[in-house]
Design a protein around this motif. Structure first.
Motif, PDB file in Angstrom:
ATOM      1  N   ILE B  12       0.895  -1.037   0.049  1.00 55.80           N
ATOM      2  CA  ILE B  12       0.071  -0.142   0.227  1.00 55.80           C
ATOM      3  C   ILE B  12       0.759   1.210  -0.080  1.00 55.80           C
ATOM      4  O   ILE B  12       1.561   1.748   1.101  1.00 55.80           O
ATOM      5  CB  ILE B  12      -0.920   0.282   1.180  1.00 55.80           C
ATOM      6  N   LYS B  13       0.807   1.843  -1.056  1.00 52.33           N
ATOM      7  CA  LYS B  13       1.567   3.242  -1.257  1.00 52.33           C
ATOM      8  C   LYS B  13       3.106   3.081  -0.787  1.00 52.33           C
ATOM      9  O   LYS B  13       3.541   3.816   0.201  1.00 52.33           O
ATOM     10  CB  LYS B  13       0.749   4.403  -0.538  1.00 52.33           C
ATOM     11  N   VAL B  14       3.623   2.088  -1.091  1.00 50.23           N
ATOM     12  CA  VAL B  14       5.140   2.039  -0.674  1.00 50.23           C
ATOM     13  C   VAL B  14       5.915   2.504  -1.169  1.00 50.23           C
ATOM     14  O   VAL B  14       6.138   2.584  -2.498  1.00 50.23           O
ATOM     15  CB  VAL B  14       5.637   0.360  -0.791  1.00 50.23           C
ATOM     16  N   SER B  15       6.997   3.291  -0.701  1.00 46.55           N
ATOM     17  CA  SER B  15       8.233   4.035  -1.182  1.00 46.55           C
ATOM     18  C   SER B  15       9.419   3.538  -0.402  1.00 46.55           C
ATOM     19  O   SER B  15       9.172   3.369   0.537  1.00 46.55           O
ATOM     20  CB  SER B  15       7.844   5.600  -1.074  1.00 46.55           C
ATOM     21  N   LYS B  16      10.334   4.016  -1.167  1.00 42.76           N
ATOM     22  CA  LYS B  16      11.731   3.672  -0.680  1.00 42.76           C
ATOM     23  C   LYS B  16      12.791   4.428  -1.491  1.00 42.76           C
ATOM     24  O   LYS B  16      12.920   4.480  -2.378  1.00 42.76           O
ATOM     25  CB  LYS B  16      12.344   1.996  -0.780  1.00 42.76           C
ATOM     26  N   SER B  17      13.559   5.060  -0.552  1.00 39.21           N
ATOM     27  CA  SER B  17      14.446   5.998  -1.174  1.00 39.21           C
ATOM     28  C   SER B  17      16.076   5.804  -0.341  1.00 39.21           C
ATOM     29  O   SER B  17      16.040   5.317   0.654  1.00 39.21           O
ATOM     30  CB  SER B  17      14.293   7.399  -0.571  1.00 39.21           C
ATOM     31  N   PHE B  18      16.893   5.932  -1.034  1.00 35.48           N
ATOM     32  CA  PHE B  18      18.285   5.291  -0.671  1.00 35.48           C
ATOM     33  C   PHE B  18      18.845   6.751  -0.998  1.00 35.48           C
ATOM     34  O   PHE B  18      19.222   7.234  -1.867  1.00 35.48           O
ATOM     35  CB  PHE B  18      19.169   4.323  -1.413  1.00 35.48           C
ATOM     36  N   ASP B  19      19.510   7.622   0.281  1.00 35.48           N
ATOM     37  CA  ASP B  19      19.893   9.110  -0.023  1.00 35.48           C
ATOM     38  C   ASP B  19      19.203   9.564  -1.224  1.00 35.48           C
ATOM     39  O   ASP B  19      17.765  10.050  -1.188  1.00 35.48           O
ATOM     40  CB  ASP B  19      21.156   8.715  -0.398  1.00 35.48           C
ATOM     41  N   GLY B  46      14.018  -1.021  -9.521  1.00 36.92           N
ATOM     42  CA  GLY B  46      13.462  -1.183  -8.399  1.00 36.92           C
ATOM     43  C   GLY B  46      12.880  -2.500  -7.883  1.00 36.92           C
ATOM     44  O   GLY B  46      12.304  -2.724  -6.827  1.00 36.92           O
ATOM     45  N   LYS B  47      13.166  -3.317  -8.870  1.00 40.21           N
ATOM     46  CA  LYS B  47      12.535  -4.641  -8.767  1.00 40.21           C
ATOM     47  C   LYS B  47      13.047  -5.393  -7.289  1.00 40.21           C
ATOM     48  O   LYS B  47      12.547  -6.083  -6.490  1.00 40.21           O
ATOM     49  CB  LYS B  47      12.971  -5.765  -9.634  1.00 40.21           C
ATOM     50  N   THR B  48      14.381  -5.487  -7.114  1.00 39.99           N
ATOM     51  CA  THR B  48      15.164  -6.243  -6.156  1.00 39.99           C
ATOM     52  C   THR B  48      14.625  -5.462  -4.752  1.00 39.99           C
ATOM     53  O   THR B  48      14.201  -5.931  -3.633  1.00 39.99           O
ATOM     54  CB  THR B  48      16.582  -6.321  -6.225  1.00 39.99           C
ATOM     55  N   THR B  49      14.575  -4.098  -4.870  1.00 37.23           N
ATOM     56  CA  THR B  49      14.220  -3.369  -3.612  1.00 37.23           C
ATOM     57  C   THR B  49      12.753  -3.712  -3.140  1.00 37.23           C
ATOM     58  O   THR B  49      12.600  -3.721  -2.007  1.00 37.23           O
ATOM     59  CB  THR B  49      14.079  -1.870  -3.800  1.00 37.23           C
ATOM     60  N   ASN B  52      12.991  -7.048  -1.574  1.00 37.77           N
ATOM     61  CA  ASN B  52      13.795  -7.062  -0.140  1.00 37.77           C
ATOM     62  C   ASN B  52      12.797  -6.347   0.778  1.00 37.77           C
ATOM     63  O   ASN B  52      12.853  -6.635   1.942  1.00 37.77           O
ATOM     64  CB  ASN B  52      15.028  -6.131  -0.428  1.00 37.77           C
ATOM     65  N   MET B  53      11.946  -5.698   0.445  1.00 40.34           N
ATOM     66  CA  MET B  53      10.911  -4.852   1.304  1.00 40.34           C
ATOM     67  C   MET B  53      10.035  -5.998   1.854  1.00 40.34           C
ATOM     68  O   MET B  53       9.592  -6.215   2.799  1.00 40.34           O
ATOM     69  CB  MET B  53      10.286  -3.612   0.699  1.00 40.34           C
ATOM     70  N   LEU B  54       9.691  -6.858   0.755  1.00 42.58           N
ATOM     71  CA  LEU B  54       8.649  -8.001   1.262  1.00 42.58           C
ATOM     72  C   LEU B  54       9.357  -9.055   2.251  1.00 42.58           C
ATOM     73  O   LEU B  54       8.835  -9.393   3.012  1.00 42.58           O
ATOM     74  CB  LEU B  54       8.209  -8.637  -0.122  1.00 42.58           C
TER      75      LEU B  54
END
Ligand SMILES: Nc1ncnc2c1ncn2[C@@H]1O[C@H](COP(=O)(O)OP(=O)(O)OP(=O)(O)O)[C@@H](O)[C@H]1O
Ligand SMILES: [Mg+2]
Lengths: 271, 364
Positions: B12-19, B46-49, B52-54
Motif C-alpha cells: 500500500i503506497k510503498v516508497s523507498k529512498s536511498f539517500d 526497483g525490482k530487487t528493492t 527485499n521490502m517484502l
C-alpha cells in the motif's frame, strides 16, 4: 627451435629460479642445522663429524625446558586473546562503518611502523610503573599486541569473502541474528580464525626482541633463554635448540597448511 | 475462481529512498492467493528493492506491507515466513543438501522424523531425490538452483520470492527450468513473486505481469493483454519487438480512422472501440514486426508503403528485415523463412503493407 623445446627450456629456467630463491631463503637455517650435529665443543661450520650430543644437552638443559613451557603458556594465552579481540574488531569494522576502516588500516600497518624494540620497551616501563613488572600478564599483553594485526587481518579477509546473501538466506529461513551468527557466520569464519590463531602462535613462539624486555628469568620464553645461553656458552647446543624450534614451528605450519590451506591464511587481500 | 479470497500480499503506497535515489515510488500492488506474478522491468527500476521490502531486508520509507492479512511493515525478516531464492542461490557451503533444505525447519524446531519426511518431499518436488548427502560444491548450477528452490518451498512460505533465479543458468537449461518452475508452481500452489528483466521469461511463465519502470508500475496485466494492449509507449516497446511510427493526427471517415503523418503519408484502420482516440488528436502508432508484410507486385493491400531494404537478420524460423520507409523512418518486418534474403536483396525497393487493425494506438 620447436615449441616443445621452448616450453621445456622456460620450464627449466623457471624451476632453476625457484630453486635458487628457495636455497637462498633456507641457507641460514641449513647452516644452523649442520652446525647442530657437529661433535666439536665449539661452534664450527662446516661440521667436522656427526653427533647428536648437543641435542641431548638442549633437551635436558633446565633453562630451555622452563622457557619452552613458559613460551607455550604465553603463546596459548596470547594467541587466544588475540583471536578474541581481533575477531571482534574485524567484525565491528566490517559490519558497522563508523570510520573504522581508517582505524583498521592503521592497526594493520602498525607492526611495520613501530619496532618490536619500542613495543617491548614501552611495556617494560608500563609494567614497572604498575608494579606488575615482568609478569606473565605483561608478556602476554605484549604478544597480543604484536600478533593482533595478523589475526585481525585473517578474520577480516574471511569476513570480506563471506557472501552476505548467505546470512540473508538464513535470516529469511527464520534464523534470528544470534542463530545466524552461530550457524552460518561463525562456521564459515572458522578457517580464517583458526588460521589467524596459528599464525599468532608461530609469531609468539619465535618472538625475541620485545620479549627480551618484558620477560624475567621466571617468565622468559625460549628465544630469550637462547639469547642468554649464547652470551655464556659457545657450544653448538644453541644450534640444536634452534633446529628444534624450527622443527616445532614447521610442524605447526604443516598442520595449518593441511587443514586450512596456507593460501587462505596468508591471503593479504580479499580481491 | 480464487479471486474472491483475501489477497496473499498487499503493498500500500510503498516508497523507498536511498539517500538521493528514489528506488520505489508510492507503489500499490495486490498479489492474489496462489498466483505467479512477475515483476518485469529494466535494470535499476526497483525490482530487487521491492522484493527485499517484502522479505523484510529493507524497511519502506513510507507505506505499508500486508502479508496474509497481517501488517508486517515493522516485522523483522526472520518472522515473516517468506521464502526467498537468491540470484546466486546462496546455499550454505558448510552444509550438505539435506541440511541446507532442513535449515528453515530446524529454525522452526520441527521434530526429526517429520523433518526428514518434509525434506525428502521437497527434494522430490525439485527432482533431486538421492542427492541429500551431497556437498554443495559437488552440484551443477542447475542442481544448486533446485536445492535453493527446495529450501524455500519446504517452509511453506506465505509467498515465494524469486529474484532472477534463472539468470545464472545457460540458455538451454533456462528454458527447461522455466517449464519446471511453472510445474512446481502448479503442484505447490504457492503464491509466487518472480523477478526478471527477461520479457520472454515473463511472458512464458506468469499468470500476471507487473511492468515497472523507475520505481513505478506501468501496467499490471496477463501476458496476452500486455502484448496486445500495452498501456503506454514504455510497455509497448519493452514487451517484444515493436515499430514506433512518427506521431500522427487522426480523424474518422465513415467506418475508418485515418492517420495523417508528416510527409504526406496517410494510413487507415477500421474504427475500433477505443474511446481515447478522438478526432484531430495526436496519436502514437506502434506496430509489431509480424504485422508488416511484403507486398508482391501491384497486388492491392491496405496501407501500402514503398521502402528500401537495409538489412536482413536471419533467425532460422523467420527473418527480421529492416527497411527504410522514408517519412515513416526505419521499420522492422518479420518474414517467415529465409527466402526474403534472396528475393529482396539489400538496397532493393519493395512495398510493404501495414496492418493497423492490430496496431497499438495510444493517444499523445
Ligand atoms: N542499498 C542501496 N543503497 C543505495 N542505492 C540503492 C541500494 N539498493 C538499490 N539502490 C538503488 O535503487 C535503485 C533500484 O535498485 P534495484 O536493485 O531495486 O533495481 P533492480 O530493478 O533490481 O535492478 P537489476 O535488474 O539490475 O537487479 C537503483 O538505482 C539502485 O542504484
Ligand atoms: Mg535486482
Amino acid at each position: 627451435m620447436n615449441a616443445w623445446l621452448a616450453t621445456r627450456l622456460s620450464a627449466g629456467l623457471f624451476w632453476s629460479a625457484v630453486a635458487l630463491i628457495l636455497g637462498y631463503m633456507t641457507i641460514p637455517a641449513l647452516v644452523v642445522l649442520m652446525t647442530s650435529v657437529s661433535p666439536s665443543e665449539l661452534l664450527e661450520f662446516p661440521p667436522s663429524g656427526f653427533s647428536l650430543r648437543w641435542y641431548e644437552r638442549a633437551l635436558t638443559y633446565p633453562d630451555f625446558q622452563g622457557a619452552f613451557v613458559n613460551g607455550l603458556i604465553v603463546t596459548a594465552f596470547a594467541s587466544s586473546l588475540s583471536l578474541l579481540i581481533g575477531s571482534a574488531f574485524a567484525y565491528l569494522v566490517e559490519r558497522y562503518t563508523f570510520g573504522g576502516r581508517v582505524a583498521l588500516e592503521a592497526i594493520l600497518a602498525s607492526p611495520l611502523i613501530v619496532p618490536h624494540f619500542t613495543t617491548g620497551f614501552g611495556f617494560l616501563l608500563l609494567g614497572a610503573n604498575l608494579r606488575i613488572g615482568q609478569s606473565y600478564a605483561v608478556v602476554v599483553a605484549t604478544h597480543v599486541l604484536l600478533t593482533l594485526p595478523f589475526v585481525t587481518r585473517s578474520v577480516y579477509v574471511s569476513l570480506r569473502n563471506l557472501d552476505p546473501a548467505l546470512e540473508r538466506a538464513a535470516t529469511n529461513l527464520g534464523a534470528s541474528p544470534l542463530q545466524v551468527l552461530r550457524r552460518v557466520t561463525l562456521p564459515l569464519l572458522l578457517p580464517g580464525m583458526a588460521g589467524g590463531w596459528l599464525v599468532a602462535a608461530m609469531l609468539s613462539l619465535t618472538e625475541f626482541t620485545a620479549s627480551l624486555y618484558v620477560t624475567a628469568q621466571r617468565t622468559q620464553t625460549l628465544p630469550v633463554a637462547m639469547y642468554t645461553y649464547v652470551r655464556e656458552y659457545t657450544d653448538p647446543t644453541i644450534a640444536a635448540i634452534s633446529a628444534l624450534l624450527i622443527t616445532f614451528t614447521t610442524i605447526l605450519m604443516l598442520i595449518a597448511n593441511r587443514y586450512l590451506g596456507l593460501r587462505r591464511i596468508l591471503a593479504i587481500d580479499a580481491h | 475462481m480464487k479471486g474472491e479470497a483475501s489477497p496473499a500480499v498487499e503493498l500500500i503506497k510503498v516508497s523507498k529512498s536511498f539517500d538521493a535515489v528514489q528506488a520505489v515510488r508510492e507503489l500499490s500492488l495486490t498479489i492474489r492467493q496462489g498466483e505467479l506474478l512477475t515483476l518485469l522491468g529494466p535494470s535499476g527500476c526497483g525490482k530487487t528493492t521491492l522484493l527485499n521490502m517484502l522479505a523484510g531486508f529493507e524497511v519502506p520509507s513510507a507505506g505499508s506491507i500486508v502479508i496474509g492479512g497481517r501488517d508486517v511493515t515493522a516485522v523483522p525478516p526472520y518472522r515473516r515466513n517468506t521464502g526467498m531464492v537468491f540470484q546466486n542461490y546462496a546455499l550454505f557451503p558448510h552444509m550438505n543438501v539435506f541440511d541446507n533444505v532442513a535449515f528453515g525447519l530446524r529454525m522452526r524446531k520441527m521434530a526429526k522424523f517429520e523433518m526428514a519426511r518434509a525434506v525428502g518431499h521437497a527434494l522430490e518436488m525439485v527432482k533431486l531425490e538421492g542427492l541429500a548427502s551431497r556437498r554443495i560444491r559437488q552440484l551443477s548450477g542447475g542442481q544448486q538452483q533446485r536445492v535453493a528452490l527446495a529450501r524455500a518451498i519446504v517452509i511453506e512460505p506465505k509467498v515465494l520470492l524469486l529474484d532472477e533465479p534463472l539468470s545464472a543458468l545457460d540458455r538451454n537449461l533456462r528454458g527447461a527450468m522455466q517449464v519446471e518452475l511453472r510445474e512446481l508452481h502448479e503442484r505447490t500452489g504457492l503464491t509466487t513473486l518472480f523477478v526478471t528483466h527477461d520479457q520472454e521469461e515473463a511472458l512464458g511463465l506468469s499468470d500476471r505481469i507487473v511492468v515497472m519502470s523507475r520505481g513505478e508500475i506501468q501496467q499490471v496485466a496477463t501476458p496476452l493483454e500486455l502484448y496486445r494492449l500495452p498501456a503506454n509507449g514504455f510497455v509497448a516497446s519493452f514487451i517484444g519487438e515493436i515499430n514506433r511510427l512518427p506521431p500522427a493526427r487522426c480523424r474518422t471517415e465513415g467506418n475508418d480512422v485515418v492517420f495523417e503523418i508528416a510527409g504526406g503519408i496517410v494510413l487507415r484502420a477500421r474504427k475500433r472501440n477505443q474511446p481515447t482516440i478522438g478526432a484531430g488528436q495526436e496519436t502514437h502508432l506502434f506496430v509489431r514486426p509480424e504485422h508488416l508484410t511484403l507486398v508482391e507486385g501491384d497486388r492491392p493491400a491496405p496501407n501500402r508503403v514503398s521502402c528500401r531494404v537495409t538489412a536482413h537478420l536471419y533467425q532460422g524460423a523467420y527473418t527480421l528485415t529492416r527497411v527504410d520507409a522514408g517519412p515513416l523512418g526505419n521499420l522492422q518486418l518479420r518474414v517467415l523463412g529465409g527466402e526474403v534474403i534472396a528475393a529482396a536483396p539489400i538496397g532493393s525497393q519493395i512495398k510493404i503493407s501495414i496492418d493497423l487493425d492490430k496496431a497499438v494506438i495510444l493517444a499523445g
